[in-house]
Design a protein around this motif. Sequence first.
Motif, PDB file in Angstrom:
ATOM      1  N   ASP A 108       0.857  -1.194   0.000  1.00 44.61           N
ATOM      2  CA  ASP A 108       0.000   0.000   0.000  1.00 44.61           C
ATOM      3  C   ASP A 108       0.887   1.236   0.000  1.00 44.61           C
ATOM      4  OD1 ASP A 108      -2.377  -1.442   0.020  1.00 44.61           O
ATOM      5  OD2 ASP A 108      -2.475  -1.504   2.208  1.00 44.61           O
ATOM      6  N   GLY A 109       1.235   1.697  -1.174  1.00 45.47           N
ATOM      7  CA  GLY A 109       2.140   2.839  -1.276  1.00 45.47           C
ATOM      8  C   GLY A 109       1.470   4.172  -1.068  1.00 45.47           C
ATOM      9  N   ARG A 110       0.138   4.205  -1.164  1.00 45.19           N
ATOM     10  CA  ARG A 110      -0.587   5.457  -0.903  1.00 45.19           C
ATOM     11  C   ARG A 110      -1.956   5.179  -0.292  1.00 45.19           C
ATOM     12  NH1 ARG A 110      -2.473   7.600  -6.909  1.00 45.19           N
ATOM     13  NH2 ARG A 110      -2.954   5.571  -7.819  1.00 45.19           N
ATOM     14  N   ALA A 111      -2.099   4.009   0.321  1.00 42.75           N
ATOM     15  CA  ALA A 111      -3.385   3.630   0.916  1.00 42.75           C
ATOM     16  C   ALA A 111      -3.180   3.166   2.347  1.00 42.75           C
ATOM     17  CB  ALA A 111      -4.042   2.524   0.099  1.00 42.75           C
ATOM     18  N   LEU A 112      -4.169   3.426   3.183  1.00 41.81           N
ATOM     19  CA  LEU A 112      -4.133   3.020   4.586  1.00 41.81           C
ATOM     20  C   LEU A 112      -5.488   2.454   4.988  1.00 41.81           C
ATOM     21  CD1 LEU A 112      -2.343   6.034   6.330  1.00 41.81           C
ATOM     22  CD2 LEU A 112      -1.343   3.816   5.727  1.00 41.81           C
ATOM     23  N   LEU A 113      -5.456   1.324   5.680  1.00 38.37           N
ATOM     24  CA  LEU A 113      -6.655   0.795   6.310  1.00 38.37           C
ATOM     25  C   LEU A 113      -6.893   1.592   7.585  1.00 38.37           C
ATOM     26  CD1 LEU A 113      -8.815  -1.474   6.300  1.00 38.37           C
ATOM     27  CD2 LEU A 113      -7.220  -2.825   7.682  1.00 38.37           C
ATOM     28  N   ILE A 114      -8.024   2.308   7.648  1.00 40.52           N
ATOM     29  CA  ILE A 114      -8.250   3.206   8.782  1.00 40.52           C
ATOM     30  C   ILE A 114      -9.309   2.729   9.760  1.00 40.52           C
ATOM     31  CG2 ILE A 114      -7.485   5.243   7.499  1.00 40.52           C
ATOM     32  CD1 ILE A 114     -10.579   5.989   7.398  1.00 40.52           C
ATOM     33  N   ALA A 115     -10.112   1.726   9.365  1.00 34.86           N
ATOM     34  CA  ALA A 115     -11.140   1.227  10.279  1.00 34.86           C
ATOM     35  C   ALA A 115     -11.711  -0.074   9.749  1.00 34.86           C
ATOM     36  CB  ALA A 115     -12.260   2.254  10.473  1.00 34.86           C
ATOM     37  N   GLU A 116     -12.176  -0.910  10.678  1.00 36.55           N
ATOM     38  CA  GLU A 116     -12.957  -2.103  10.351  1.00 36.55           C
ATOM     39  C   GLU A 116     -14.240  -2.001  11.157  1.00 36.55           C
ATOM     40  OE1 GLU A 116     -10.459  -5.873  10.154  1.00 36.55           O
ATOM     41  OE2 GLU A 116      -9.077  -4.497  11.161  1.00 36.55           O
ATOM     42  N   CYS A 121     -26.480  -4.186   9.725  1.00 32.60           N
ATOM     43  CA  CYS A 121     -26.958  -5.491   9.255  1.00 32.60           C
ATOM     44  C   CYS A 121     -26.064  -6.634   9.723  1.00 32.60           C
ATOM     45  CB  CYS A 121     -27.039  -5.502   7.730  1.00 32.60           C
ATOM     46  SG  CYS A 121     -28.276  -4.386   7.047  1.00 32.60           S
ATOM     47  N   GLY A 122     -25.017  -6.312  10.481  1.00 35.47           N
ATOM     48  CA  GLY A 122     -24.139  -7.344  10.996  1.00 35.47           C
ATOM     49  C   GLY A 122     -22.996  -7.723  10.078  1.00 35.47           C
ATOM     50  N   GLU A 123     -22.816  -6.995   8.986  1.00 36.81           N
ATOM     51  CA  GLU A 123     -21.737  -7.289   8.046  1.00 36.81           C
ATOM     52  C   GLU A 123     -20.487  -6.499   8.415  1.00 36.81           C
ATOM     53  OE1 GLU A 123     -23.664  -6.070   4.463  1.00 36.81           O
ATOM     54  OE2 GLU A 123     -24.389  -8.089   4.022  1.00 36.81           O
ATOM     55  N   ARG A 124     -19.314  -7.042   8.065  1.00 39.44           N
ATOM     56  CA  ARG A 124     -18.063  -6.342   8.308  1.00 39.44           C
ATOM     57  C   ARG A 124     -17.656  -5.558   7.071  1.00 39.44           C
ATOM     58  NH1 ARG A 124     -13.764  -8.331   8.407  1.00 39.44           N
ATOM     59  NH2 ARG A 124     -12.643  -6.958   9.814  1.00 39.44           N
ATOM     60  N   ARG A 125     -17.167  -4.367   7.293  1.00 40.60           N
ATOM     61  CA  ARG A 125     -16.650  -3.553   6.202  1.00 40.60           C
ATOM     62  C   ARG A 125     -15.340  -2.904   6.641  1.00 40.60           C
ATOM     63  NH1 ARG A 125     -19.633  -6.208   3.914  1.00 40.60           N
ATOM     64  NH2 ARG A 125     -21.300  -5.667   2.450  1.00 40.60           N
ATOM     65  N   GLU A 126     -14.401  -2.846   5.710  1.00 40.91           N
ATOM     66  CA  GLU A 126     -13.123  -2.191   5.952  1.00 40.91           C
ATOM     67  C   GLU A 126     -13.104  -0.857   5.217  1.00 40.91           C
ATOM     68  OE1 GLU A 126     -10.046  -4.904   4.784  1.00 40.91           O
ATOM     69  OE2 GLU A 126     -10.592  -6.395   6.319  1.00 40.91           O
ATOM     70  N   LEU A 127     -12.538   0.149   5.861  1.00 38.02           N
ATOM     71  CA  LEU A 127     -12.418   1.488   5.274  1.00 38.02           C
ATOM     72  C   LEU A 127     -10.946   1.767   5.007  1.00 38.02           C
ATOM     73  CD1 LEU A 127     -15.306   1.577   6.426  1.00 38.02           C
ATOM     74  CD2 LEU A 127     -14.883   3.945   7.098  1.00 38.02           C
ATOM     75  N   ARG A 193     -12.232   4.282   0.471  1.00 34.96           N
ATOM     76  CA  ARG A 193     -12.758   3.097  -0.183  1.00 34.96           C
ATOM     77  C   ARG A 193     -13.323   2.136   0.865  1.00 34.96           C
ATOM     78  NH1 ARG A 193      -8.208   1.436  -4.615  1.00 34.96           N
ATOM     79  NH2 ARG A 193      -7.004   0.801  -2.780  1.00 34.96           N
ATOM     80  N   VAL A 194     -14.379   1.409   0.485  1.00 34.95           N
ATOM     81  CA  VAL A 194     -15.064   0.510   1.402  1.00 34.95           C
ATOM     82  C   VAL A 194     -15.196  -0.855   0.735  1.00 34.95           C
ATOM     83  CG1 VAL A 194     -17.187   0.092   2.703  1.00 34.95           C
ATOM     84  CG2 VAL A 194     -16.350   2.445   2.391  1.00 34.95           C
ATOM     85  N   ALA A 195     -14.882  -1.911   1.484  1.00 30.95           N
ATOM     86  CA  ALA A 195     -15.005  -3.277   0.958  1.00 30.95           C
ATOM     87  C   ALA A 195     -15.108  -4.252   2.115  1.00 30.95           C
ATOM     88  CB  ALA A 195     -13.805  -3.622   0.083  1.00 30.95           C
ATOM     89  N   PRO A 196     -15.643  -5.450   1.868  1.00 29.09           N
ATOM     90  CA  PRO A 196     -15.605  -6.481   2.913  1.00 29.09           C
ATOM     91  C   PRO A 196     -14.179  -6.881   3.264  1.00 29.09           C
ATOM     92  CG  PRO A 196     -17.203  -7.040   1.200  1.00 29.09           C
ATOM     93  CD  PRO A 196     -16.419  -5.881   0.690  1.00 29.09           C
ATOM     94  N   SER A 197     -13.269  -6.779   2.290  1.00 20.52           N
ATOM     95  CA  SER A 197     -11.860  -7.072   2.520  1.00 20.52           C
ATOM     96  C   SER A 197     -11.048  -6.486   1.376  1.00 20.52           C
ATOM     97  CB  SER A 197     -11.620  -8.581   2.584  1.00 20.52           C
ATOM     98  OG  SER A 197     -10.229  -8.867   2.639  1.00 20.52           O
ATOM     99  N   PHE A 198      -9.840  -6.033   1.690  1.00 24.50           N
ATOM    100  CA  PHE A 198      -8.930  -5.550   0.660  1.00 24.50           C
ATOM    101  C   PHE A 198      -7.792  -6.546   0.408  1.00 24.50           C
ATOM    102  CE2 PHE A 198     -10.978  -1.592   1.924  1.00 24.50           C
ATOM    103  CZ  PHE A 198     -11.197  -1.002   0.690  1.00 24.50           C
ATOM    104  N   VAL A 199      -7.930  -7.776   0.882  1.00 19.18           N
ATOM    105  CA  VAL A 199      -6.922  -8.801   0.608  1.00 19.18           C
ATOM    106  C   VAL A 199      -6.922  -9.107  -0.880  1.00 19.18           C
ATOM    107  CG1 VAL A 199      -6.232 -11.191   1.028  1.00 19.18           C
ATOM    108  CG2 VAL A 199      -7.053  -9.774   2.920  1.00 19.18           C
ATOM    109  N   ILE A 224     -10.949 -17.370   5.001  1.00 17.71           N
ATOM    110  CA  ILE A 224     -11.976 -18.400   5.145  1.00 17.71           C
ATOM    111  C   ILE A 224     -12.845 -18.135   6.376  1.00 17.71           C
ATOM    112  CG2 ILE A 224     -12.320 -20.859   5.657  1.00 17.71           C
ATOM    113  CD1 ILE A 224      -9.834 -21.397   3.879  1.00 17.71           C
ATOM    114  N   ASP A 225     -12.220 -17.808   7.495  1.00 21.90           N
ATOM    115  CA  ASP A 225     -12.988 -17.542   8.712  1.00 21.90           C
ATOM    116  C   ASP A 225     -13.962 -16.388   8.531  1.00 21.90           C
ATOM    117  OD1 ASP A 225     -11.571 -19.560   9.899  1.00 21.90           O
ATOM    118  OD2 ASP A 225     -10.237 -18.242  11.040  1.00 21.90           O
ATOM    119  N   GLU A 226     -13.523 -15.349   7.809  1.00 22.83           N
ATOM    120  CA  GLU A 226     -14.348 -14.155   7.646  1.00 22.83           C
ATOM    121  C   GLU A 226     -15.413 -14.306   6.563  1.00 22.83           C
ATOM    122  OE1 GLU A 226     -14.395 -11.391   9.479  1.00 22.83           O
ATOM    123  OE2 GLU A 226     -12.945 -12.387  10.784  1.00 22.83           O
ATOM    124  N   HIS A 227     -15.088 -15.012   5.475  1.00 21.44           N
ATOM    125  CA  HIS A 227     -15.964 -14.990   4.302  1.00 21.44           C
ATOM    126  C   HIS A 227     -16.458 -16.370   3.871  1.00 21.44           C
ATOM    127  CE1 HIS A 227     -14.797 -10.797   3.978  1.00 21.44           C
ATOM    128  NE2 HIS A 227     -13.541 -11.183   4.070  1.00 21.44           N
TER     129      HIS A 227
END
Length: 512
Positions: A108-116, A121-127, A193-199, A224-227
């Motif tokens: 991640d040269g210009r991106a940072l995960l700032i929150a999970e 609705c009980g779903e996980r999202r990463e910001l 950006r928002v996604a269930p995962s950025f892996v 696997i555990d998450e999705h």
Amino acid sequence: MATAPDLAGAARPGRLTEPERALAAVPLSPRYARFGDPFHVPVAATPLREPHLAHFNSRLADELGLPVEAGHELTAALAGDCPWPGYSASASVYAGHQFGHWVPQLGDGRALLIAELRTPCGERRELQLKGSGVTPYSRGLDGRAALRSSIREYLCSEAMHALGVPTTRCLSLIASAEPVQREKSETAAVVCRVAPSFVRFGQFEYFSYLGQPETLARLADHVIDEHYPHLQERADRHALWLTDVVERTAELMAQWQALGFCHGVMNTDNFSILGLTLDYGPFGFMDRFRQYHVCNHSDFDGRYAYGAQPEVGQWNCSHLLRACLPLLSAQPEAARETANGILEGYAPAYHQAMRRRWADKLGLREVREGDTGLVNDLLAVMQHGRNDFTRTLRHLADIRTDTDGPAHGVREHMTDIEAFDAWVVDYRRRLRAEQNTNDARRAEAMNRVNPKYVLRNHLAQAAIEKAEAGDYSAIATLFEILSRPYDEQAGREAYAAEPPANQRDIEVSCSS
């Protein structure tokens, strides 16, 4: 002119406002953050100079359980001026094949995960902030994003979501007076950006390259555990998981092809492990149909041309599987055999998805032998006549089966009218063969899969030019139009028109 307040130097209130209390009350779900080194490193965002909110995705905010109006605290967090309450930002490391060439360390040269977050609705999202400053993986660059590229990603990710394509989304667009140097001097911006995962595929390639099967397994089991929680206790969970990843990727390629969408930089580090459209850079929706259309002017060999995208998706899956061989068996030969079997599922998954999508786009109830020829004949007519991809497919809904006459209202948009008229004869024969002669009902169904509005490059460029002058109104207008791409929108026909002759087939750069 749409303007927004300047955040720089704004006094933080002594008492939290209702929106700020709501932000602090959003439940965190820090799963990926718990991994730490070697998966990611803590990095604080670099504050922008004179940041201001250019647009906010209120609908997405509501889905996330965030305030639908961005107050001071939320906007400051989205600009990178302060951390998310209770969370430390981080940058992930990965590797990748870039234009076919192996690069052993990216990140991640210009991106940072700032929150999970945990949504209502009980779903996980990463910001994730993109353009938030230098990280250990910036490779000597500034870690910033230009306003023009940020506008394009902000608009297109939400447009793709409305089109029904799996994608990351954008919550906010923060503009700034801070200069950045690209092909020319521009100003910086940050999108959230928002996604269930950025892996991404490249993370598995990285740990495979380092010869760390235990770390590789930790990352795979996290996904696997998450999705894929139903696979957690299976001894063959990694093979089943990778089978699904390959099938999701094949389905995604079919969706891109059916919409005339070109990604532009289909490197393995830009491929989502969840089959999401990830990392919008030099993308583009085709105007005139060309099988070998290239949207990235840095792609000199056409590696990522429109017609090559399905094969590239398969190639990327092959490298993901190669990286994950240690997960499939302790015996190298058995692991390769399993991986090859999984990869063999890509082509039939893609072709099945593609045939079904084209059947829907042509208003066919069934997928039959010979339909591929009907589709290819239409595309040949379009390519020879240099016809607009989106508009041509949308107009097909106007063809009637209660006549054998010319397809008026459609043929006038074609260049090679004689060839098109011949194709219409075959098309009507195919519709009548399945007694699909309710023209109104079929047109309604076709208009639900053939969009009227896509983010054409000339529309994005017009919005960019206004925004660079401080006017964000065109962004807001496009955002609303693209959120309903299949609807007839009175008074907005110009947004569905072909681009002017001097703005067709625009190619964009990796800095876009």
